[in-house]
Write an enzyme that holds these catalytic residues in place. Sequence first.
Site, PDB file in Angstrom:
ATOM      1  CB  SER A  93      -0.973   0.055   1.214  1.00 33.13           C
ATOM      2  OG  SER A  93      -0.250  -0.226   2.300  1.00 33.13           O
TER       3      SER A  93
ATOM      4  CG  HIS B 142      -1.370   3.926   3.776  1.00 31.22           C
ATOM      5  ND1 HIS B 142      -2.499   3.633   4.018  1.00 31.22           N
ATOM      6  CD2 HIS B 142      -0.896   2.746   3.417  1.00 31.22           C
ATOM      7  CE1 HIS B 142      -2.840   2.148   3.996  1.00 31.22           C
ATOM      8  NE2 HIS B 142      -2.045   1.851   3.768  1.00 31.22           N
TER       9      HIS B 142
END
Length: 277
Positions: free
Chosen positions: A176, A223
């Site tokens: 991610s 992230h």
Amino acid sequence: MTCYRHPGRETLVSCSECGRGICPDCMTFSPVGIRCPEHAGKAQGVQRVVQDVSRRSRRAPGIVTQALIAVNVGIYLLQLAGGASINANSGWIFQHGALYGPLVAQGDWYRLITAAFLHYGPIHLGMNMLALWWIGRPLEAWLGPVRYLLLYLVAGLAGSAGALIANPTAVTVGASGAIFGILGAAIVLERQQTYVLGGSAITLLVVNLAFTFAVPGISIGGHLGGLAGGALAILALSQFGRRSAVYSRIDLVSIVSLVAIGLSSVAVAYWKVRGYA
């Protein structure tokens, strides 16, 4: 006079319709003179975006994106074959590949990138691979496979650095961070009026950030680190707005810039975990 689309390029040619300066990359020769893209009789607006994406997709079918998905899925299957549980949070591959600050401090620098190819089970893997398919293929079509792969890897390193900054003792895995990196690159490109995701990059970012902060256990640092790394990488490819990252070719300056961002991420990671050595 400079090109109105590439302010860093000087030119002596202007559009015969509107008079704005245009560089060789923006010139279209017509029976009534040289014209800019907006007055060349070509499709504009949404129609132009759809045609550009369609043409680039046919020319570059997303081979790197497909390969990245295959590698991620393949590693998960290897974990299962090696005796790991369905959540893949055990076994030799997980123990030697997951991101963990104290082990990075002891010399396992490779974990900064291997962690981006490991996942906590089929749901985690499936969601990330679906996002990579949706976001990655259009960006690869615009950037080309080489620059896209370099950007993906740089974003993965930046995501790992962000995860260690947020919590160096947490065990972190997942693609991610790199995926947020390609989303960050798409946002920058759309701000530069290259609509790689049809103008939806900001909306996708808002949705994904809301999901990141709302769901417990997600690596917020990973992230945000990947997002920053991807944005910096595409800015470097565009020489911070002086040229188009989409229409330019890869060169030594681009490679050096991307390598510098990747090495900076590694340096930040080691700085954060140095106390665990």
